[in-house]
Write an enzyme that holds these catalytic residues in place. Structure first.
Site, mmCIF file in Angstrom:
data_model
loop_
_atom_site.group_PDB
_atom_site.id
_atom_site.type_symbol
_atom_site.label_atom_id
_atom_site.label_comp_id
_atom_site.label_asym_id
_atom_site.label_seq_id
_atom_site.Cartn_x
_atom_site.Cartn_y
_atom_site.Cartn_z
ATOM 1 N N CYS A 1 -37.083 54.337 40.637
ATOM 2 C CA CYS A 1 -37.883 53.394 39.669
ATOM 3 C C CYS A 1 -37.527 52.551 38.759
ATOM 4 C CB CYS A 1 -38.997 54.255 39.424
ATOM 5 S SG CYS A 1 -40.726 53.480 39.154
ATOM 6 N N GLN B 1 -46.099 47.480 35.958
ATOM 7 C CA GLN B 1 -44.869 47.360 35.609
ATOM 8 C C GLN B 1 -44.509 46.715 34.310
ATOM 9 O OE1 GLN B 1 -43.221 49.005 39.677
ATOM 10 N NE2 GLN B 1 -41.905 50.168 38.070
ATOM 11 N N HIS C 1 -44.693 54.487 47.351
ATOM 12 C CA HIS C 1 -44.298 54.321 45.575
ATOM 13 C C HIS C 1 -45.259 53.342 45.164
ATOM 14 C CE1 HIS C 1 -41.549 54.458 42.906
ATOM 15 N NE2 HIS C 1 -41.782 53.311 42.706
ATOM 16 N N GLU C 2 -45.459 51.890 45.849
ATOM 17 C CA GLU C 2 -46.067 50.710 44.899
ATOM 18 C C GLU C 2 -47.613 50.677 44.694
ATOM 19 O OE1 GLU C 2 -43.707 49.383 43.142
ATOM 20 O OE2 GLU C 2 -42.205 49.755 44.317
ATOM 21 N N HIS D 1 -47.955 53.493 41.603
ATOM 22 C CA HIS D 1 -48.310 53.046 40.501
ATOM 23 C C HIS D 1 -49.547 52.372 40.218
ATOM 24 C CE1 HIS D 1 -44.039 52.458 38.870
ATOM 25 N NE2 HIS D 1 -43.293 51.980 39.974
ATOM 26 N N GLY E 1 -39.369 46.824 45.447
ATOM 27 C CA GLY E 1 -40.593 46.358 44.803
ATOM 28 C C GLY E 1 -40.938 46.733 43.676
HETATM 29 O O1 K1U Z 1 -41.475 50.548 41.909
HETATM 30 C C1 K1U Z 1 -40.181 50.385 40.943
HETATM 31 O O2 K1U Z 1 -40.180 50.447 40.716
HETATM 32 C C2 K1U Z 1 -39.187 49.624 42.351
HETATM 33 C C3 K1U Z 1 -38.177 50.540 43.103
HETATM 34 C C4 K1U Z 1 -39.334 50.794 44.566
HETATM 35 C C5 K1U Z 1 -38.560 52.075 45.291
HETATM 36 C C6 K1U Z 1 -37.665 51.977 45.164
HETATM 37 C C7 K1U Z 1 -37.121 53.293 46.107
HETATM 38 C C8 K1U Z 1 -37.988 54.734 47.364
HETATM 39 C C9 K1U Z 1 -39.312 54.240 46.828
HETATM 40 C C10 K1U Z 1 -39.685 52.556 45.102
HETATM 41 C C11 K1U Z 1 -36.599 50.348 43.073
HETATM 42 O O3 K1U Z 1 -36.333 49.062 43.584
HETATM 43 S S1 K1U Z 1 -35.539 51.056 42.819
HETATM 44 C C12 K1U Z 1 -34.319 49.948 42.902
HETATM 45 C C13 K1U Z 1 -34.058 50.743 44.328
HETATM 46 O O4 K1U Z 1 -34.206 51.461 44.607
HETATM 47 C C14 K1U Z 1 -32.297 48.787 45.008
HETATM 48 C C15 K1U Z 1 -31.952 48.758 43.919
HETATM 49 C C16 K1U Z 1 -31.320 47.614 45.282
HETATM 50 C C17 K1U Z 1 -31.510 47.673 46.422
HETATM 51 C C18 K1U Z 1 -31.728 49.094 46.864
HETATM 52 C C19 K1U Z 1 -32.323 49.790 46.174
HETATM 53 ZN ZN ZN Z 2 -41.342 52.326 40.568
#
Ligand code: K1U
Ligand code: ZN
Length: 173
Positions: free
Chosen positions: A94, A50, A136-137, A140, A45
């Site tokens: 995140c 961001q 979560h998004e 933000h 996401g």
């Molecule tokens: O908002 C963001 O910073 C993105 C975030 C979203 C998120 C992750 C986990 C739970 C809720 C919301 C991320 O994508 S962090 C990276 C991540 O979780 C991931 C990366 C590669 C494969 C699978 C997951």
């Molecule tokens: Zn985040």
């Protein structure tokens, strides 16, 4: 085009984003850039604040399994219109707080209404990781980070690590 992702602490990550009035070509291009940035990170996401843009726009794709087709979603002005009583706890991360993870409890199912990249109104109920990620998004867009759900001591510890990381990144150029 990939865009740089802001790292916490940054005042732009604490601000409330503005509603989108018209889905313009410029906003569609921003959404495409955000998807490219998210897939490259990699992440599931990304919210416009961001990448330093204070508009209510998020992108997500929680398909993680190899072989499954991607499902990129672009949401302008997303709103949670219903939440389940049942809750789910996920270990969240995140892209603005690299390499830090913590359990966050949120409603297990949420119904979201949004405007898609063609300007059409959409509504869908999400569960599992999709429900966690979309909440979560949307947080933000309200200037809220997952660490805001943690105990102050843990939040301070993560923030200090991020200040150090940013100092090292600035030194490395
Ligand atoms: O908002 C963001 O910073 C993105 C975030 C979203 C998120 C992750 C986990 C739970 C809720 C919301 C991320 O994508 S962090 C990276 C991540 O979780 C991931 C990366 C590669 C494969 C699978 C997951
Ligand atoms: Zn985040």
């Amino acid at each position: 085009m990939k865009r740089p992702i802001l790292i916490h602490p940054d005042p732009r990550l604490k601000k409330v984003a503005k509603p989108v009035v018209d889905v313009s070509d410029a906003l569609r291009e921003l959404a495409d850039d955000m998807l490219e940035t998210m897939y490259d990170a990699p992440g599931i996401g990304l919210a416009a604040p961001q990448v330093g843009v204070m508009d209510r726009l998020i992108v997500l794709d929680c398909i993680k399994k190899e072989g499954e087709s991607p499902r990129p979603l672009v949401m302008f002005n997303p709103e949670v219109i219903a939440s389940s009583e049942e809750e789910n706890t996920y270990e969240e991360g995140c892209l603005s707080i690299p390499e830090q993870y913590a359990d966050v409890t949120r409603p297990a199912d949420v119904t979201v209404r949004w405007i898609d990249r063609d300007g059409a109104l959409q509504e869908e109920t999400f569960d599992g990781l999709w429900a966690t990620c979309v909440q979560h998004e949307i947080d933000h867009l309200e200037g809220k980070l997952f660490i805001d759900y943690l105990r102050p001591l843990k939040r301070q510890m993560i923030t200090r690590k991020m200040v150090k990381l940013k100092r090292e990144m600035a030194r490395a150029g």
